[in-house]
Design an enzyme around this catalytic site. Sequence first.
Site, PDB file in Angstrom:
ATOM      1  CE  LYS A 177      -4.329  -1.756   1.519  1.00  0.00           C
ATOM      2  NZ  LYS A 177      -5.229  -2.027   2.596  1.00  0.00           N
ATOM      3  CE  LYS A 193      -6.591  -8.138  -1.829  1.00  0.00           C
ATOM      4  NZ  LYS A 193      -6.475  -7.489  -0.522  1.00  0.00           N
ATOM      5  CE  LYS A 216     -14.581   0.556  -7.109  1.00  0.00           C
ATOM      6  NZ  LYS A 216     -15.199   1.727  -6.584  1.00  0.00           N
TER       7      LYS A 216
HETATM    8  P1  TYM Z   1     -10.593  -5.499   4.192  1.00  0.00           P
HETATM    9  O1  TYM Z   1     -11.584  -4.422   4.431  1.00  0.00           O
HETATM   10  O2  TYM Z   1      -9.493  -5.233   3.209  1.00  0.00           O
HETATM   11  O3  TYM Z   1     -11.329  -6.820   3.728  1.00  0.00           O
HETATM   12  C1  TYM Z   1     -12.416  -7.333   4.491  1.00  0.00           C
HETATM   13  C2  TYM Z   1     -12.377  -8.847   4.482  1.00  0.00           C
HETATM   14  O4  TYM Z   1     -12.508  -9.342   3.146  1.00  0.00           O
HETATM   15  C3  TYM Z   1     -11.456 -10.254   2.860  1.00  0.00           C
HETATM   16  N1  TYM Z   1     -11.115 -10.156   1.423  1.00  0.00           N
HETATM   17  C4  TYM Z   1     -11.055 -11.200   0.581  1.00  0.00           C
HETATM   18  N2  TYM Z   1     -11.270 -12.511   0.771  1.00  0.00           N
HETATM   19  C5  TYM Z   1     -11.130 -13.336  -0.297  1.00  0.00           C
HETATM   20  N3  TYM Z   1     -10.797 -12.893  -1.540  1.00  0.00           N
HETATM   21  C6  TYM Z   1     -10.556 -11.583  -1.784  1.00  0.00           C
HETATM   22  N4  TYM Z   1     -10.244 -11.160  -3.013  1.00  0.00           N
HETATM   23  C7  TYM Z   1     -10.694 -10.665  -0.678  1.00  0.00           C
HETATM   24  N5  TYM Z   1     -10.553  -9.316  -0.565  1.00  0.00           N
HETATM   25  C8  TYM Z   1     -10.807  -9.026   0.732  1.00  0.00           C
HETATM   26  C9  TYM Z   1     -10.310  -9.802   3.771  1.00  0.00           C
HETATM   27  O5  TYM Z   1      -9.364 -10.820   3.990  1.00  0.00           O
HETATM   28  C10 TYM Z   1     -11.055  -9.405   5.033  1.00  0.00           C
HETATM   29  O6  TYM Z   1     -11.323 -10.552   5.839  1.00  0.00           O
HETATM   30  N6  TYM Z   1      -7.756  -5.062   8.252  1.00  0.00           N
HETATM   31  C11 TYM Z   1      -8.975  -5.636   7.734  1.00  0.00           C
HETATM   32  C12 TYM Z   1     -10.215  -5.184   8.464  1.00  0.00           C
HETATM   33  C13 TYM Z   1     -10.136  -5.361   9.925  1.00  0.00           C
HETATM   34  C14 TYM Z   1     -10.305  -6.576  10.643  1.00  0.00           C
HETATM   35  C15 TYM Z   1     -10.121  -6.221  12.015  1.00  0.00           C
HETATM   36  C16 TYM Z   1     -10.609  -7.898  10.279  1.00  0.00           C
HETATM   37  C17 TYM Z   1      -9.859  -4.376  10.817  1.00  0.00           C
HETATM   38  N7  TYM Z   1      -9.862  -4.888  12.069  1.00  0.00           N
HETATM   39  C18 TYM Z   1     -10.227  -7.182  13.006  1.00  0.00           C
HETATM   40  C19 TYM Z   1     -10.700  -8.846  11.285  1.00  0.00           C
HETATM   41  C20 TYM Z   1     -10.514  -8.496  12.635  1.00  0.00           C
HETATM   42  C21 TYM Z   1      -9.102  -5.228   6.284  1.00  0.00           C
HETATM   43  O7  TYM Z   1      -8.544  -4.266   5.855  1.00  0.00           O
HETATM   44  O8  TYM Z   1      -9.967  -5.999   5.577  1.00  0.00           O
END
Ligand code: TYM
Length: 334
Positions: free
Chosen positions: A114, A196, A199
């Site tokens: 990022k 992956k 967006k």
């Molecule tokens: P974020 O917002 O990027 O994504 C949310 C969740 O979606 C999953 N994900 C995917 N899974 C499969 N294939 C994909 N292409 C794909 N893109 C996204 C991510 O693995 C995630 O589970 N840091 C985290 C949010 C967060 C969080 C937490 C999660 C903040 N605090 C505490 C669990 C526990 C994040 O940025 O996810």
Amino acid sequence: MNRLVSGIKPTGELTLGNYIGAIKQFVQLQNELPDTEFFIFIADLHAITTPQDKQLLKSRIKEIAAFYIACGLDPNRVNLFVQSEVMEHALLGYIMESTAYIGEMERMIQFKEKRRNQEQGVRTSLLTYPALMAADILLYDANIVPVGEDQVQHLELTQTLAERFNSQYGDTFVVPKPYITKVGAKIKDLQDPTKKMSKSNDLSVKSYILLSDNLNQIKNKIKSAVTDSDTSIYFDEVNKPGISNLLTIYSALTNLSIEEIVEKYKNETSYAGFKIDLAEIVASHIGNIQTKYNELIASNTLDEILDQGAMKAKMFASRKMAKVLNKIGLKRKK
Ligand code: TYM
């Protein structure tokens, strides 16, 4: 009691990857684990680690809440809330920053990826983000954390921080376990199935499917997904990443195993029939979610649900926080 925590950042619209990798698991576990308490939130503090438009952020927070429920989360069963409304997240986040080493943060793959895309300078919180994520989890004594594959490294760091804190100050935090779905932990980009689905880093709208896409758009995106020139349908992530990704999506949305799907299409002489069927499956699945979403987003119940969820989360979080502060010698009165 078992507790489950997870969240999603409101930085863009939700993709099919977010749905299959995360939300679908929350819903499934909600039904499979009746004795587990659920804390599912919208990770708005994580969103501002990169620049956000104020109005857009505001509407996305509500959109994610509506999608959570439209996808099947039951607000009577799950504490659904906005992260910044429970300020203990930020306070414990700071304590986690004071537990972690800079080198640990700098090693995070997501940070390295990022930071490259930041045109206006890299914000400090982009580096310290995993400390806040650790706090999100440890605040609720969660032992189950359902996430997609890209979050596993952050989860491992959370375990390390919990163990370090516990050994320094005595048993305080539950060491959480990631819960990764067997099928669909990393849904791939439809145009470049080695990456992956996301967006943010894709130039072509054909690369990803949004839960808010119109149904014809969704069908066309599946039909134009990049696949190899061979015509037989089988799972091989190295040599046939495109078709393997489509098989994964098919399996996740129908609950048929990959083997059953391969068997079903074994006599096909092209990918066309398979893609047409999958296009219908994805569109009808998302179509059902959109119908419920449209009812919710226009109603007032969403605010009531989020108020209620924040209140319950806060009750738990403030008690935990008092214990943590006491452990490190920051609490003046018993
Ligand atoms: P974020 O917002 O990027 O994504 C949310 C969740 O979606 C999953 N994900 C995917 N899974 C499969 N294939 C994909 N292409 C794909 N893109 C996204 C991510 O693995 C995630 O589970 N840091 C985290 C949010 C967060 C969080 C937490 C999660 C903040 N605090 C505490 C669990 C526990 C994040 O940025 O996810």
